[in-house]
Design a protein around this motif. Structure first.
Motif, PDB file in Angstrom:
ATOM      1  N   ASP A 199       0.709  -5.520 -19.802  1.00 56.37           N
ATOM      2  CA  ASP A 199      -0.110  -5.410 -21.018  1.00 56.37           C
ATOM      3  C   ASP A 199       0.744  -5.050 -22.232  1.00 56.37           C
ATOM      4  O   ASP A 199       0.511  -5.535 -23.339  1.00 56.37           O
ATOM      5  CB  ASP A 199      -1.221  -4.366 -20.836  1.00 56.37           C
ATOM      6  CG  ASP A 199      -2.370  -4.882 -19.985  1.00 56.37           C
ATOM      7  OD1 ASP A 199      -2.416  -6.089 -19.680  1.00 56.37           O
ATOM      8  OD2 ASP A 199      -3.234  -4.047 -19.622  1.00 56.37           O
ATOM      9  N   LEU A 236       2.375  -8.277 -23.200  1.00 57.50           N
ATOM     10  CA  LEU A 236       1.396  -9.175 -23.810  1.00 57.50           C
ATOM     11  C   LEU A 236       1.041  -8.732 -25.230  1.00 57.50           C
ATOM     12  O   LEU A 236       0.935  -9.568 -26.139  1.00 57.50           O
ATOM     13  CB  LEU A 236       0.120  -9.243 -22.963  1.00 57.50           C
ATOM     14  CG  LEU A 236       0.214 -10.008 -21.652  1.00 57.50           C
ATOM     15  CD1 LEU A 236      -1.044  -9.790 -20.821  1.00 57.50           C
ATOM     16  CD2 LEU A 236       0.446 -11.485 -21.906  1.00 57.50           C
ATOM     17  N   ALA A 237       0.874  -7.438 -25.420  1.00 59.24           N
ATOM     18  CA  ALA A 237       0.525  -6.920 -26.747  1.00 59.24           C
ATOM     19  C   ALA A 237       1.623  -7.244 -27.751  1.00 59.24           C
ATOM     20  O   ALA A 237       1.353  -7.669 -28.879  1.00 59.24           O
ATOM     21  CB  ALA A 237       0.278  -5.411 -26.680  1.00 59.24           C
ATOM     22  N   TYR A 276       1.581 -10.996 -28.407  1.00 62.45           N
ATOM     23  CA  TYR A 276       0.404 -11.382 -29.172  1.00 62.45           C
ATOM     24  C   TYR A 276       0.533 -10.950 -30.629  1.00 62.45           C
ATOM     25  O   TYR A 276       0.146 -11.685 -31.541  1.00 62.45           O
ATOM     26  CB  TYR A 276      -0.888 -10.846 -28.539  1.00 62.45           C
ATOM     27  CG  TYR A 276      -2.081 -11.561 -29.107  1.00 62.45           C
ATOM     28  CD1 TYR A 276      -2.245 -12.921 -28.892  1.00 62.45           C
ATOM     29  CD2 TYR A 276      -3.010 -10.902 -29.894  1.00 62.45           C
ATOM     30  CE1 TYR A 276      -3.310 -13.610 -29.439  1.00 62.45           C
ATOM     31  CE2 TYR A 276      -4.076 -11.581 -30.445  1.00 62.45           C
ATOM     32  CZ  TYR A 276      -4.221 -12.937 -30.216  1.00 62.45           C
ATOM     33  OH  TYR A 276      -5.262 -13.613 -30.774  1.00 62.45           O
ATOM     34  N   ARG A 324       2.602 -13.496 -32.148  1.00 62.40           N
ATOM     35  CA  ARG A 324       1.818 -14.722 -32.350  1.00 62.40           C
ATOM     36  C   ARG A 324       0.914 -14.593 -33.566  1.00 62.40           C
ATOM     37  O   ARG A 324       0.763 -15.524 -34.344  1.00 62.40           O
ATOM     38  CB  ARG A 324       0.992 -15.030 -31.099  1.00 62.40           C
ATOM     39  CG  ARG A 324       0.306 -16.375 -31.176  1.00 62.40           C
ATOM     40  CD  ARG A 324      -0.646 -16.595 -30.011  1.00 62.40           C
ATOM     41  NE  ARG A 324      -1.125 -17.951 -29.968  1.00 62.40           N
ATOM     42  CZ  ARG A 324      -2.012 -18.469 -30.822  1.00 62.40           C
ATOM     43  NH1 ARG A 324      -2.511 -17.730 -31.796  1.00 62.40           N
ATOM     44  NH2 ARG A 324      -2.399 -19.721 -30.707  1.00 62.40           N
ATOM     45  N   LEU A 325       0.297 -13.432 -33.742  1.00 65.84           N
ATOM     46  CA  LEU A 325      -0.573 -13.228 -34.896  1.00 65.84           C
ATOM     47  C   LEU A 325       0.202 -13.332 -36.209  1.00 65.84           C
ATOM     48  O   LEU A 325      -0.341 -13.800 -37.212  1.00 65.84           O
ATOM     49  CB  LEU A 325      -1.280 -11.877 -34.801  1.00 65.84           C
ATOM     50  CG  LEU A 325      -2.396 -11.801 -33.759  1.00 65.84           C
ATOM     51  CD1 LEU A 325      -2.950 -10.388 -33.682  1.00 65.84           C
ATOM     52  CD2 LEU A 325      -3.504 -12.800 -34.053  1.00 65.84           C
ATOM     53  N   MET A 328      -8.312 -17.924 -22.168  1.00 67.28           N
ATOM     54  CA  MET A 328      -7.262 -17.206 -22.877  1.00 67.28           C
ATOM     55  C   MET A 328      -6.807 -17.981 -24.109  1.00 67.28           C
ATOM     56  O   MET A 328      -6.627 -17.422 -25.182  1.00 67.28           O
ATOM     57  CB  MET A 328      -6.067 -16.976 -21.961  1.00 67.28           C
ATOM     58  CG  MET A 328      -4.943 -16.235 -22.631  1.00 67.28           C
ATOM     59  SD  MET A 328      -3.534 -16.163 -21.522  1.00 67.28           S
ATOM     60  CE  MET A 328      -2.319 -15.529 -22.639  1.00 67.28           C
ATOM     61  N   CYS A 370     -11.047 -16.303 -27.009  1.00 67.10           N
ATOM     62  CA  CYS A 370     -10.163 -15.139 -27.095  1.00 67.10           C
ATOM     63  C   CYS A 370      -9.064 -15.321 -28.123  1.00 67.10           C
ATOM     64  O   CYS A 370      -9.171 -14.842 -29.238  1.00 67.10           O
ATOM     65  CB  CYS A 370      -9.578 -14.845 -25.716  1.00 67.10           C
ATOM     66  SG  CYS A 370     -10.838 -14.387 -24.512  1.00 67.10           S
ATOM     67  N   MET A 371      -8.023 -15.995 -27.750  1.00 68.06           N
ATOM     68  CA  MET A 371      -6.826 -16.057 -28.576  1.00 68.06           C
ATOM     69  C   MET A 371      -7.084 -16.695 -29.938  1.00 68.06           C
ATOM     70  O   MET A 371      -6.688 -16.149 -30.970  1.00 68.06           O
ATOM     71  CB  MET A 371      -5.735 -16.826 -27.826  1.00 68.06           C
ATOM     72  CG  MET A 371      -4.376 -16.694 -28.432  1.00 68.06           C
ATOM     73  SD  MET A 371      -3.066 -17.274 -27.328  1.00 68.06           S
ATOM     74  CE  MET A 371      -3.361 -19.022 -27.283  1.00 68.06           C
ATOM     75  N   ALA A 384      -7.144 -14.784 -33.571  1.00 70.62           N
ATOM     76  CA  ALA A 384      -6.174 -15.232 -34.565  1.00 70.62           C
ATOM     77  C   ALA A 384      -6.871 -15.649 -35.856  1.00 70.62           C
ATOM     78  O   ALA A 384      -6.401 -15.327 -36.952  1.00 70.62           O
ATOM     79  CB  ALA A 384      -5.339 -16.387 -34.007  1.00 70.62           C
ATOM     80  N   TYR A 428      -7.893 -12.627 -37.710  1.00 68.65           N
ATOM     81  CA  TYR A 428      -6.702 -12.022 -38.306  1.00 68.65           C
ATOM     82  C   TYR A 428      -6.269 -12.801 -39.550  1.00 68.65           C
ATOM     83  O   TYR A 428      -5.894 -12.214 -40.564  1.00 68.65           O
ATOM     84  CB  TYR A 428      -5.576 -11.983 -37.268  1.00 68.65           C
ATOM     85  CG  TYR A 428      -4.341 -11.256 -37.731  1.00 68.65           C
ATOM     86  CD1 TYR A 428      -4.319  -9.870 -37.821  1.00 68.65           C
ATOM     87  CD2 TYR A 428      -3.181 -11.954 -38.077  1.00 68.65           C
ATOM     88  CE1 TYR A 428      -3.177  -9.198 -38.235  1.00 68.65           C
ATOM     89  CE2 TYR A 428      -2.044 -11.292 -38.481  1.00 68.65           C
ATOM     90  CZ  TYR A 428      -2.038  -9.914 -38.561  1.00 68.65           C
ATOM     91  OH  TYR A 428      -0.917  -9.257 -38.972  1.00 68.65           O
TER      92      TYR A 428
END
Length: 178
Positions: free
Chosen positions: A85, A88-89, A92, A95-96, A143, A148-149, A153, A156
């Motif tokens: 996690d 992943l955080a 991510y 990615r954001l 995902m 979700c993703m 995004a 955001y």
């Protein structure tokens, strides 16, 4: 009259600063070379493997108990889930940062932030990637895009545009699950 003209000029200048064509967006350094999981620059709890190296993430069989001790298996799985996690955080957040750049570019060119055909491509791509690594295509689709993703995004991107360019900017972003 001069005060009114000056006020009008400053109002127009402020408006121009928030228009899509003149908004300058500089992405956050959200996930950095000094705050990545396992970085020597931050003190973190001990992880069961080097979480700064993706190839060192062991497969889940490491938690299988030869004696069938389910309590030990659960405790082991939680340790590895927590470490993953963290990875992943970090990824991510990175990615954001890219999503915010994409959103600012779309905003600057008056392009819709939410492109369902692109979302489908992203969801299908993630489904294929997750399937390639041994999970299910359905889990990858969820995902990747179906709720979700992409949803996060897009939210955001909207928040970043509101913060950096135009606080009145709104786009309805819906979470879509098929």
């Amino acid at each position: 009259m001069a005060n009114t003209t000056a006020l009008l000029f400053f109002s127009l200048a402020a408006f121009a600063a928030c228009s899509p064509s003149t908004c300058t967006f500089i992405p956050s350094t959200n996930a950095t070379t000094t705050n990545y999981p396992g970085s020597s620059f931050i003190k973190t709890s001990a992880y069961p493997y080097n979480i700064s190296v993706l190839s060192e993430v062991p497969i889940a069989t490491i938690c299988t108990s030869p004696t069938g001790n389910r309590t030990a298996e659960l405790a082991c799985a939680r340790i590895y889930i927590d470490a993953i996690d963290e990875q992943l955080a970090f990824l991510y957040a990175r990615r954001l940062g890219y999503a915010a750049v994409a959103g600012a570019s779309k905003f600057a060119t008056n392009t819709s932030l939410n492109d369902p055909s692109r979302n489908d491509v992203v969801a299908a791509g993630m489904a294929a990637k997750v399937l390639k690594y041994g999970a299910t295509e359905a889990a990858g689709a969820v995902m990747g895009g179906e709720g979700c993703m992409i949803y996060a995004a897009l939210k955001y991107e909207v928040e970043t545009i509101q913060e950096e360019c135009n606080n009145k900017f709104t786009v309805d972003v819906e979470r879509v699950c098929k």
